[in-house]
Design a protein around this motif. Structure first.
Motif, PDB file in Angstrom:
ATOM      1  N   GLU A 124       0.832  -1.212   0.000  1.00  0.00           N
ATOM      2  CA  GLU A 124       0.000   0.000   0.000  1.00  0.00           C
ATOM      3  C   GLU A 124       0.863   1.257   0.000  1.00  0.00           C
ATOM      4  OE1 GLU A 124      -3.240   2.428  -0.106  1.00  0.00           O
ATOM      5  OE2 GLU A 124      -3.179   0.250  -0.394  1.00  0.00           O
ATOM      6  N   ARG A 125       1.912   1.255   0.826  1.00  0.00           N
ATOM      7  CA  ARG A 125       2.754   2.457   0.927  1.00  0.00           C
ATOM      8  C   ARG A 125       3.549   2.723  -0.356  1.00  0.00           C
ATOM      9  NH1 ARG A 125       3.894  -0.033   5.848  1.00  0.00           N
ATOM     10  NH2 ARG A 125       5.998  -0.620   5.145  1.00  0.00           N
ATOM     11  N   THR A 126       3.844   1.658  -1.120  1.00  0.00           N
ATOM     12  CA  THR A 126       4.712   1.826  -2.296  1.00  0.00           C
ATOM     13  C   THR A 126       3.950   1.655  -3.618  1.00  0.00           C
ATOM     14  OG1 THR A 126       5.342  -0.521  -2.268  1.00  0.00           O
ATOM     15  CG2 THR A 126       6.748   1.012  -1.040  1.00  0.00           C
ATOM     16  N   LYS A 127       2.619   1.724  -3.568  1.00  0.00           N
ATOM     17  CA  LYS A 127       1.842   1.426  -4.784  1.00  0.00           C
ATOM     18  C   LYS A 127       2.127   2.412  -5.917  1.00  0.00           C
ATOM     19  CE  LYS A 127      -2.329   3.788  -3.094  1.00  0.00           C
ATOM     20  NZ  LYS A 127      -3.754   3.608  -2.745  1.00  0.00           N
ATOM     21  N   GLU A 128       2.530   3.649  -5.591  1.00  0.00           N
ATOM     22  CA  GLU A 128       2.893   4.610  -6.637  1.00  0.00           C
ATOM     23  C   GLU A 128       4.378   4.538  -6.984  1.00  0.00           C
ATOM     24  OE1 GLU A 128       0.562   6.278  -8.139  1.00  0.00           O
ATOM     25  OE2 GLU A 128      -0.943   5.477  -6.740  1.00  0.00           O
ATOM     26  N   GLN A 129       5.155   3.883  -6.120  1.00  0.00           N
ATOM     27  CA  GLN A 129       6.617   3.851  -6.277  1.00  0.00           C
ATOM     28  C   GLN A 129       7.096   2.642  -7.059  1.00  0.00           C
ATOM     29  OE1 GLN A 129       8.677   3.704  -2.519  1.00  0.00           O
ATOM     30  NE2 GLN A 129      10.696   3.396  -3.440  1.00  0.00           N
ATOM     31  N   GLY A 130       6.436   1.493  -6.856  1.00  0.00           N
ATOM     32  CA  GLY A 130       6.981   0.280  -7.448  1.00  0.00           C
ATOM     33  C   GLY A 130       5.930  -0.738  -7.832  1.00  0.00           C
ATOM     34  N   LEU A 131       6.421  -1.779  -8.497  1.00  0.00           N
ATOM     35  CA  LEU A 131       5.589  -2.890  -8.930  1.00  0.00           C
ATOM     36  C   LEU A 131       6.231  -4.177  -8.411  1.00  0.00           C
ATOM     37  CD1 LEU A 131       3.260  -3.985 -10.788  1.00  0.00           C
ATOM     38  CD2 LEU A 131       4.981  -4.096 -12.622  1.00  0.00           C
ATOM     39  N   VAL A 132       5.469  -4.961  -7.641  1.00  0.00           N
ATOM     40  CA  VAL A 132       5.948  -6.254  -7.152  1.00  0.00           C
ATOM     41  C   VAL A 132       5.293  -7.346  -7.989  1.00  0.00           C
ATOM     42  CG1 VAL A 132       6.080  -7.825  -5.193  1.00  0.00           C
ATOM     43  CG2 VAL A 132       6.256  -5.357  -4.821  1.00  0.00           C
ATOM     44  N   VAL A 133       6.130  -8.194  -8.585  1.00  0.00           N
ATOM     45  CA  VAL A 133       5.654  -9.250  -9.483  1.00  0.00           C
ATOM     46  C   VAL A 133       6.003 -10.601  -8.860  1.00  0.00           C
ATOM     47  CG1 VAL A 133       5.708 -10.150 -11.829  1.00  0.00           C
ATOM     48  CG2 VAL A 133       6.182  -7.720 -11.418  1.00  0.00           C
ATOM     49  N   PRO A 134       5.018 -11.415  -8.494  1.00  0.00           N
ATOM     50  CA  PRO A 134       5.328 -12.710  -7.872  1.00  0.00           C
ATOM     51  C   PRO A 134       6.045 -13.669  -8.828  1.00  0.00           C
ATOM     52  CG  PRO A 134       3.044 -12.062  -7.457  1.00  0.00           C
ATOM     53  CD  PRO A 134       3.571 -11.135  -8.515  1.00  0.00           C
ATOM     54  N   SER A 135       7.166 -14.189  -8.361  1.00  0.00           N
ATOM     55  CA  SER A 135       7.873 -15.340  -8.952  1.00  0.00           C
ATOM     56  C   SER A 135       8.608 -15.112 -10.267  1.00  0.00           C
ATOM     57  CB  SER A 135       6.909 -16.520  -9.133  1.00  0.00           C
ATOM     58  OG  SER A 135       6.363 -16.877  -7.891  1.00  0.00           O
ATOM     59  N   TRP A 136       7.992 -14.427 -11.237  1.00  0.00           N
ATOM     60  CA  TRP A 136       8.600 -14.376 -12.573  1.00  0.00           C
ATOM     61  C   TRP A 136       8.177 -13.099 -13.291  1.00  0.00           C
ATOM     62  CZ3 TRP A 136       6.953 -13.849 -17.545  1.00  0.00           C
ATOM     63  CH2 TRP A 136       7.881 -14.148 -18.562  1.00  0.00           C
ATOM     64  N   ALA A 137       9.087 -12.563 -14.106  1.00  0.00           N
ATOM     65  CA  ALA A 137       8.775 -11.385 -14.934  1.00  0.00           C
ATOM     66  C   ALA A 137       9.554 -11.493 -16.247  1.00  0.00           C
ATOM     67  CB  ALA A 137       9.152 -10.098 -14.193  1.00  0.00           C
ATOM     68  N   PRO A 138       9.125 -10.767 -17.282  1.00  0.00           N
ATOM     69  CA  PRO A 138       9.809 -10.813 -18.582  1.00  0.00           C
ATOM     70  C   PRO A 138      11.111 -10.015 -18.541  1.00  0.00           C
ATOM     71  CG  PRO A 138       7.991  -9.257 -18.693  1.00  0.00           C
ATOM     72  CD  PRO A 138       7.916  -9.912 -17.334  1.00  0.00           C
ATOM     73  N   GLN A 139      12.191 -10.654 -18.144  1.00  0.00           N
ATOM     74  CA  GLN A 139      13.433  -9.950 -17.834  1.00  0.00           C
ATOM     75  C   GLN A 139      14.017  -9.203 -19.033  1.00  0.00           C
ATOM     76  OE1 GLN A 139      16.071 -11.286 -14.774  1.00  0.00           O
ATOM     77  NE2 GLN A 139      17.756 -11.497 -16.227  1.00  0.00           N
ATOM     78  N   ILE A 140      14.063  -9.829 -20.189  1.00  0.00           N
ATOM     79  CA  ILE A 140      14.643  -9.167 -21.368  1.00  0.00           C
ATOM     80  C   ILE A 140      13.889  -7.883 -21.678  1.00  0.00           C
ATOM     81  CG2 ILE A 140      15.054  -9.363 -23.855  1.00  0.00           C
ATOM     82  CD1 ILE A 140      16.976 -11.035 -22.269  1.00  0.00           C
ATOM     83  N   GLU A 141      12.556  -7.956 -21.643  1.00  0.00           N
ATOM     84  CA  GLU A 141      11.761  -6.763 -21.951  1.00  0.00           C
ATOM     85  C   GLU A 141      11.980  -5.667 -20.916  1.00  0.00           C
ATOM     86  OE1 GLU A 141       9.742 -10.201 -23.980  1.00  0.00           O
ATOM     87  OE2 GLU A 141      10.781  -9.855 -22.090  1.00  0.00           O
ATOM     88  N   ILE A 142      12.154  -6.054 -19.647  1.00  0.00           N
ATOM     89  CA  ILE A 142      12.380  -5.055 -18.596  1.00  0.00           C
ATOM     90  C   ILE A 142      13.751  -4.418 -18.742  1.00  0.00           C
ATOM     91  CG2 ILE A 142      12.699  -4.751 -16.097  1.00  0.00           C
ATOM     92  CD1 ILE A 142      10.509  -6.913 -15.719  1.00  0.00           C
ATOM     93  N   LEU A 143      14.796  -5.242 -18.936  1.00  0.00           N
ATOM     94  CA  LEU A 143      16.148  -4.692 -19.051  1.00  0.00           C
ATOM     95  C   LEU A 143      16.324  -3.828 -20.299  1.00  0.00           C
ATOM     96  CD1 LEU A 143      18.308  -7.755 -17.925  1.00  0.00           C
ATOM     97  CD2 LEU A 143      17.923  -5.632 -16.657  1.00  0.00           C
ATOM     98  N   SER A 144      15.584  -4.134 -21.351  1.00  0.00           N
ATOM     99  CA  SER A 144      15.721  -3.365 -22.596  1.00  0.00           C
ATOM    100  C   SER A 144      14.836  -2.122 -22.622  1.00  0.00           C
ATOM    101  CB  SER A 144      15.395  -4.250 -23.804  1.00  0.00           C
ATOM    102  OG  SER A 144      14.049  -4.716 -23.754  1.00  0.00           O
ATOM    103  N   HIS A 145      14.027  -1.949 -21.597  1.00  0.00           N
ATOM    104  CA  HIS A 145      13.098  -0.805 -21.564  1.00  0.00           C
ATOM    105  C   HIS A 145      13.828   0.471 -21.155  1.00  0.00           C
ATOM    106  CE1 HIS A 145       9.578   1.664 -20.636  1.00  0.00           C
ATOM    107  NE2 HIS A 145       8.855   0.762 -21.294  1.00  0.00           N
ATOM    108  N   GLY A 146      13.493   1.563 -21.781  1.00  0.00           N
ATOM    109  CA  GLY A 146      14.163   2.835 -21.528  1.00  0.00           C
ATOM    110  C   GLY A 146      14.004   3.369 -20.119  1.00  0.00           C
TER     111      GLY A 146
END
Length: 471
Positions: free
Chosen positions: A333-355
């Motif tokens: 709740e405190r960080t809902k505007e600050q960050g995104l928490v993704v359980p277990s897995w995320a699309p790493q290549i797409e995240i690292l290549s994002h501007g």
């Protein structure tokens, strides 16, 4: 009709090994489309949907066979992941022999390419009278250590009793303490784990060549030592063909969620936190990261896995429990505007290549390291197991494209939230962050050159393919 010219490839279980195998295969046939590849895949159970999606999207001149599953109950419990992978392949040898026999009747087998943890399949190459190669999924410096380890074991094995002793690894411009080497050497010399690792290192000398996922500008001295044959007189030929990394995610749902969130953030403002395909941290460290992220004020995407006191607990077997319940009360709740928490897995290549991505808190696994380098993302090094401490030292002390999160107490392994805030600010703010960003951008440019038409890695790939086709 002439038989297809086929190379059999045997990865080992574990996404971090299978995916670079697949990407290497795709790179090889892209440049030499007269070759046919067949993946023979040992497993501990049915492949995940994401792995099947990757395999089902292979080009026409690559096929795959999922070997019959090994029952995990047939293997000893609580094994190191490396030993687990090796035993899975060992138990799969009858199935592997059958698959190769079938391939040999329908194709012209040119070579057998194995993962190091698939080394028990080496006798099959002799049986089918074909050359054998290892595809080494870690870096050139780790390969140099593995090749030198049998001699270290013979001559100065007593140094491994004291984890603070210094070891000079051929091809490294800095020495390593024993405690920072591949973690399998830290076991008792009489243990089965130590003996197994020593045996794997000895088998590196019994192949016709080793394909390593690295490139000259990243590991120049290690590659020089490996190729000049002055240090390893009886060693195999080495072919640096990297950086070979994944091309992206097959899970569109999580991809859309992450990318839509990143699209709303300023350039280079987001810290990405992920400990690889199976790394886990303790509950204490999970809490410290949460407090550190919140106090830093920086944007973040955090791939969260349920905590465990064993850093490799999820490497081969996924978790079922909900990791979100381990977060500090009110954190989401405190960080809902600050960050995104993704359980277990995320699309790493797409995240690292994002501007919007400006930093990566990483376990320093070799795949993640190469992905970060290719996409010019500075790192916070938080190594967990395997060769990750070696990678972390190279990234921080040699290449200087990362900073290390220091533990508060070696025995506890806890990194305090104040330390987490400190390293976040180093790579996300100010002059030092700019210098690190410039250095990793230069390394990223060099990676692009290595993979260009006349680059060093593509030249090595052509030499390798020429050897295959002149058998």
């Amino acid at each position: 009709m002439e038989k297809k010219r086929c190379i059999a490839m045997v990865p080992c279980p574990g996404q971090g090994h299978l995916i670079p195998f697949v990407e290497f295969g795709k790179t090889l046939v892209h440049h030499h489309n007269n070759l046919h590849l067949s993946f023979l895949i040992p497993t501990l159970g049915p492949p995940t949907p994401s792995i099947m999606a990757i395999l089902n999207s292979l080009p026409p001149n690559i096929d795959f066979i999922i070997l019959p599953h090994i029952n995990i109950q047939d293997l000893p419990q609580n094994l190191h992941p490396g030993i687990h992978m090796k035993l899975t392949v060992t138990h799969s040898l009858p199935f592997l022999h059958h698959a190769l026999t079938s391939l040999n009747t329908t194709t012209h087998l040119l070579a057998l390419i194995l993962d190091v943890f698939s080394a028990d399949a080496l006798p099959l190459a002799k049986q089918f009278n074909i050359p054998s190669y290892f595809f080494f999924t870690s870096g050139a410096l780790t390969l140099s250590f593995c090749l030198s380890f049998p001699k270290l074991d013979d001559t100065v094995s007593s140094q491994f009793i004291d984890s603070t002793k210094i070891v000079n690894v051929p091809g490294s411009i800095i020495p390593f303490q024993v405690k920072d080497l591949v973690d399998l050497v830290l076991y008792e010399r009489s243990s089965e784990i130590y003996k197994t690792y020593l045996g794997l290192c000895q088998q590196l000398y019994f192949v016709d060549g080793i394909i390593v996922n690295s490139f000259t500008d990243m590991e120049a001295e290690a590659i020089r030592v490996l190729q000049e044959k002055t240090t390893f007189l009886d060693g195999p030929s080495v072919y640096p063909v990297g950086p070979i990394i994944g091309t992206g995610s097959t899970s569109k749902e999580k991809q859309v969620e992450c990318i839509e969130w990143l699209n709303k953030q300023p350039p280079k403002s987001v810290l990405y936190i992920c400990f690889g395909s199976g790394g886990t941290i303790t509950e204490d460290n999970l809490n410290e990261i949460a407090f550190g992220l919140e106090l830093s004020g920086h944007k973040f995407v955090w791939v969260l896995r349920a905590p465990n006191n064993s850093a490799s607990s999820s490497y081969l077997m996924g978790q079922m429990e909900d990791p979100l319940r381990y977060l500090p009360s009110g954190f989401l709740e405190r960080t809902k505007e600050q960050g995104l928490v993704v359980p277990s897995w995320a699309p790493q290549i797409e995240i690292l290549s994002h501007g919007s991505t400006g930093g990566f808190l990483s376990h320093c696994g070799w795949n993640s390291t190469l992905e970060s380098v290719v996409h010019s993302v500075p790192m916070i090094a938080w190594p967990l197991f395997a060769e990750q401490r070696m990678n972390a030292i190279v990234l921080t002390d040699v290449l200087k494209v990362a900073v290390r999160a220091k533990v508060d107490d070696e025995s506890s392994g806890i990194v305090k939230h104040e330390e987490i805030v400190r390293v976040i600010k180093i790579i996300m703010e100010g002059e030092e962050a700019l210098q690190i960003r410039n250095r990793i951008k230069s390394l990223s440019d060099a990676a692009l050159v290595a993979l260009s038409e006349h680059g060093s890695s593509i030249r090595a790939l052509h030499i390798l393919a020429h050897k295959f086709q002149n058998i």
